[in-house]
Each structure stands twice: as structure tokens, then as C-alpha cells.
Enzyme design. Structure first.
Site, PDB file in Angstrom:
ATOM      1  N   GLU A  91      65.086  35.163  52.690  1.00 51.54           N
ATOM      2  CA  GLU A  91      65.427  34.078  51.759  1.00 51.54           C
ATOM      3  C   GLU A  91      66.347  33.145  52.513  1.00 51.54           C
ATOM      4  O   GLU A  91      67.492  33.468  52.801  1.00 51.54           O
ATOM      5  CB  GLU A  91      66.097  34.655  50.498  1.00 51.54           C
ATOM      6  N   LYS A  96      74.808  45.072  55.921  1.00 52.57           N
ATOM      7  CA  LYS A  96      75.892  44.347  56.579  1.00 52.57           C
ATOM      8  C   LYS A  96      76.278  43.141  55.741  1.00 52.57           C
ATOM      9  O   LYS A  96      75.490  42.216  55.560  1.00 52.57           O
ATOM     10  CB  LYS A  96      75.493  43.853  57.971  1.00 52.57           C
ATOM     11  N   GLU A 117      70.167  20.674  55.346  1.00 50.30           N
ATOM     12  CA  GLU A 117      70.961  21.401  54.361  1.00 50.30           C
ATOM     13  C   GLU A 117      72.443  21.269  54.707  1.00 50.30           C
ATOM     14  O   GLU A 117      72.897  21.751  55.747  1.00 50.30           O
ATOM     15  CB  GLU A 117      70.554  22.870  54.330  1.00 50.30           C
ATOM     16  N   CYS A 129      71.754  28.137  48.210  1.00 50.81           N
ATOM     17  CA  CYS A 129      70.513  27.812  48.932  1.00 50.81           C
ATOM     18  C   CYS A 129      69.601  26.919  48.103  1.00 50.81           C
ATOM     19  O   CYS A 129      68.912  26.051  48.638  1.00 50.81           O
ATOM     20  CB  CYS A 129      69.777  29.096  49.309  1.00 50.81           C
TER      21      CYS A 129
END
Length: 482
Positions: free
Chosen positions: A255, A181, A386, A289
Site C-alpha cells: 500500500e 517492524k 505526493e 496516503c
């Protein structure tokens, strides 16, 4: 004397975008029942309408993948599987410009990044894993390692095609079939990849692509026919996936987020370091990331570094992602832009000093100027959370141990950078940093042969290299923090 760059736009003519897309199941495109728009984040133009996959679509894809695994893919030798991966890699190279333009249109990142970094790395991952396909018995991955069967894979919007390659290539090399997906906002290059699978004459059902939103991803995670989950995305969603599969025998690699520290010692080469800082946080609009979003610089050279950093930031060209001169493109979505603005406003409220170069931002699309915050403390939210945008927080340190303490003072542990001319200092620091990937005198460099992954809330397991292969094999000796 000041030089101005004349526009150098890349043509869109090489790309043909259909007005509506369905899912790719069992080697063919099938119509979707519901659709949602996907837009160009630089202009807010509707590019196409993407199918919203439901449980029945996922079920059909899983059944196709299971059939392909049982009757075809598992019966092929590693050598024969490798031939398909080599074929896919060559087709990706042949159609590289087409993929680069489409990725830029759908994602908002500059064409020079998709053209020179993303697409070449995508092909490299398929080439690399093709070479492993017939060598699994000799790679120290356990006795006679076997594929899990059907792998469910969910990828993010920041590197749409590259994250597809990170997951599909090792899955196929190790003998698994795939139900993938793509991200809701960036599905177009995954659907173009489906055409590559057809062109490569990959057996029907080996790769299946079901588009949709979080509910589609949930259907994949919870499907009993899925034996292995691979996810890249937020820590919040990663935790939900971990909870969902906790009572099952499904394996997973996750991850997740990061808040990477870019550590600059007083003996670092200043000009080279400044360039590395810029690459560490402003590459891909900071949608990375492992971005070096925390600059931790030794106090004695902090003023010089910040002064030169501002001069360099003033030269960053923000604008049309299809212009070959553009350095910083559009933020991927309105929702992400809102998050970046909210956290930046919190930085202001907490007393940090914000600075951005003068930028002429378009009224159309989603834009945010490259930004640096100084006077940041460990307690500030912009130093802990983040932001996932072109925003840098600067902290200072006096002693090497203080630098390590500040770098590790985060719930994340994905990446770090060390800048110093002393090899001994670099080795010392790398032993004290709790991060899965550590760069020395560089940042944001990737290679298919190098494992990637984090510690703590940055995820489980590794992708890439021999370590990444192990995650797709029942007897694989997977390494990496859990």
C-alpha cells in the site's frame, strides 16, 4: 463576537515511557545492541531510545515465529485463534486512553484524532478479524485455504498503531505468525502493543516486533524464512521491495503513495463540501496516503468554494497535539517538514498562488500551517508529487469528462472523492476514475469490512474486508489491481 478556546490539555500521567526499549521476540522483551532516540515532534523532547535491529535480531524473530507457527498457532482451530483476537480487542479498548496519549506524544497528531478515530478503529479491526477466524472455509477464499506461515510486516509513521492493526489482525486470523517492524520515528505504541500480547496470553512467538530503520526492514524482506510481505509506505520503497522479492516465491501486498483527487461538481452542497475538503487534506496533518490533496472543482463555483474554504481554514486550530481543542498537530519529523517546505517552494516558483491563515507556530518542534495553492496546472509538481503534508492544490474544470481526465492524470491511483447531489453523476464518475477507494459526498472514512488499496503506483492488493484476508492465504482468491 469571537470566542477563544481555553487550553484543555490531556494528562500524560496515564503513560509510562521507559528510557530504553529492546525488541519483542518470542513473547519477551530482549535488549538491543544499538539504540537511537525517538522524539516528540511537537517539542523535540527525547521520549525514549529505541533498539536498532540488525540481521541477527530479525533472524531470531523469524525463528521464533516459525516455531510458534509450526508447534502452536497452526494447530489451533480458527475458533481458538479468534478468542485471542477478541481478547486483544477488548484490552485495547480498556487501555484506549493510554494508547491515544502515547500515539499523540510519539507521532504529533491531535489527541482528539487518536482518541476518537485511530484507537477505536484499531480495536474494531481486531474485533472484525476475530469474527472471520473460524469462517475461512466458507468465505469463498478457495478450497481449504492455508496460511503462508511467517508474515513480515513493515508499517509507516503516519498511523502507527492503526497500520499495525491492519496487518497483524488479518495475519493472525488466517493462521499466520508475524515479524513486524514499526516506523523508525513512531515505535512506542507498537512496543506497548507487545505488552497487550503478553496480557492477552498470546502464545510466545506468534507476534514478534523488531524495531529499527530501513536496514532492519530490508533484513525482514530478504529473510528466507519470511513467506509473505505486507508493506505500507512510499512508492520508492515499495518498488525496492518488489524488485527484492521478484525472483522468490514470496507474496506481497504493497500500500503505497497517492495523490487523491477531490472532485467538486457545480451541484455539490457547498458548506458540506468545504468541510469534506478540510477533512480530506488537513486530517492527520495531511500525513495520509489517500489524502484529497488535489481539489478539482468546477469552474462556475470555484471562486465560491475557495472563498469559503479560506474562511474555514482560518478557524483551524494549530498547536499542542495534547490539547483537546487542537485540529492540526505537528509534522512527524524534521525530514518530512523539509520535504513539505521544499515542494511548497517549488509551487511558488512554478507560479501557483499560496495562501495560509495566520498561525502562531511554536519555535520548538516541527510545524507547518495549513496551506492552499490556487492557479495550479497539471504540469506543476505540486499537482503530481505526493507532498504528504497539509498542502492542497486547486485545479478547475469545465466539463465532467475534463474532471475525469485531470483526476486520472497521475501515476497514482489510491483514492478519490466525488461531491454532487446527483446519484447518477456520482455513479458515472466512479466508473471513470482509476482509484481503489472512491468516496461520495464524504472523505477519509474507513471501516474494517471495506477493502483498501490502489492502482498503478499506489500499490498491489487490498487490505481490510474479505479481500484482505485472501492476501494471507495460499489458496485465497485475492482481488485487486497489480
Amino acid at each position: 463576537m469571537t470566542f477563544e478556546y481555553a487550553p484543555a490539555p490531556e494528562s500524560r500521567s496515564i503513560v509510562s515511557i521507559k528510557p530504553k526499549y529492546g525488541h519483542f521476540i518470542n513473547g519477551s522483551f530482549v535488549a538491543g545492541k544499538k539504540h537511537f532516540p525517538t522524539i516528540n515532534p511537537a517539542t523535540e523532547e527525547i521520549l525514549s531510545h529505541i533498539a536498532l535491529g540488525g540481521a541477527s535480531d530479525v533472524d531470531k524473530a523469524v525463528m521464533a515465529a516459525q516455531k510458534a507457527y509450526t508447534k502452536t498457532w497452526s494447530k489451533l482451530s480458527g475458533k481458538e485463534r479468534g478468542k485471542y483476537l477478541y481478547r486483544i480487542a477488548r484490552i485495547l479498548q480498556e487501555r484506549a486512553r493510554e494508547f491515544a496519549v502515547l500515539e499523540t506524544l510519539d507521532n504529533g497528531k491531535p489527541i482528539r484524532e487518536t482518541r476518537d478515530i485511530d484507537i477505536p478503529l484499531v480495536a474494531a479491526h481486531f474485533f472484525y478479524h476475530a469474527g472471520w477466524a473460524d469462517k475461512l472455509d466458507y468465505a469463498g477464499l478457495g478450497h481449504s485455504p492455508k496460511a503462508y506461515g511467517v508474515a513480515g510486516q513493515i508499517i509507516p509513521w503516519n498511523f502507527p498503531l492503526l497500520m499495525l492493526a491492519w496487518k497483524v489482525a488479518p495475519a493472525l486470523a488466517t493462521g499466520n505468525t508475524v515479524v513486524l517492524k514499526p516506523a523508525e520515528t513512531t515505535s512506542l505504541t507498537a512496543l506497548l502493543f507487545a505488552e497487550v500480547c503478553q496480557q492477552a496470553e498470546l502464545p510466545d512467538g506468534v507476534v514478534n516486533i523488531v524495531t529499527g530503520d530501513g536496514s532492519t526492514g530490508s533484513a525482514i524482506v530478504n529473510h528466507p524464512g519470511i513467506h509473505k510481505i505486507a508493506f505500507t509506505g512510499s512508492t520508492e520503497v515499495g518498488k525496492k521491495i518488489a524488485r527484492a522479492i521478484a525472483s522468490t516465491d514470496k507474496k506481497a501486498t504493497l500500500e503505497l503513495g497517492g495523490k487523491g483527487a477531490n472532485i467538486v461538481f457545480d451541484d455539490a452542497p457547498v458548506d458540506e463540501t468545504v468541510e469534506g475538503i478540510v477533512n480530506g487534506i488537513f486530517f492527520n496533518q495531511g500525513h495520509v496516503c489517500c489524502a484529497g490533496s488535489r481539489l478539482i472543482v468546477q469552474e462556475s463555483i470555484a471562486e465560491e468554494i475557495i472563498e469559503k474554504l479560506k474562511v474555514r481554514m482560518a478557524k483551524i486550530r494549530v498547536g499542542d497535539p495534547l490539547d483537546k481543542n487542537t485540529d492540526l498537530g505537528a509534522i512527524n519529523s524534521k525530514e518530512q517538514l523539509i520535504k513539505i517546505k521544499e515542494l511548497s517552494a517549488i509551487g511558488d516558483a512554478e507560479g501557483a498562488e499560496r495562501w495560509s491563515p495566520q498561525c502562531n507556530l511554536s519555535n520548538k518542534g516541527f510545524w507547518f500551517a495549513p496551506t492552499v495553492f490556487t492557479g495550479v496546472t497539471q504540469a506543476n509538481r505540486i499537482a503530481q508529487e505526493e507532498i504528504f503534508g497539509p498542502v492542497l492544490s486547486v485545479l478547475t474544470f469545465r466539463t465532467p469528462q475534463e474532471a475525469m481526465d485531470k483526476a486520472n492524470n497521475t501515476p497514482f491511483g489510491l483514492s478519490a472523492g466525488i461531491w454532487s447531489e446527483k446519484g447518477s453523476r456520482i455513479f458515472w464518475a466512479s466508473q471513470h476514475l482509476k482509484a481503489g477507494v472512491i468516496w461520495a459526498n464524504t472523505f477519509n472514512k474507513f471501516d474494517p469490512a471495506s477493502p483498501f488499496g490502489g492502482y498503478k503506483e499506489s500499490g498491489w492488493g487490498r487490505e481490510g474486508g474479505k479481500h484482505g484476508l485472501a492476501a494471507y492465504l495460499k489458496n485465497g482468491k485475492e482481488t485487486g489491481a497489480k
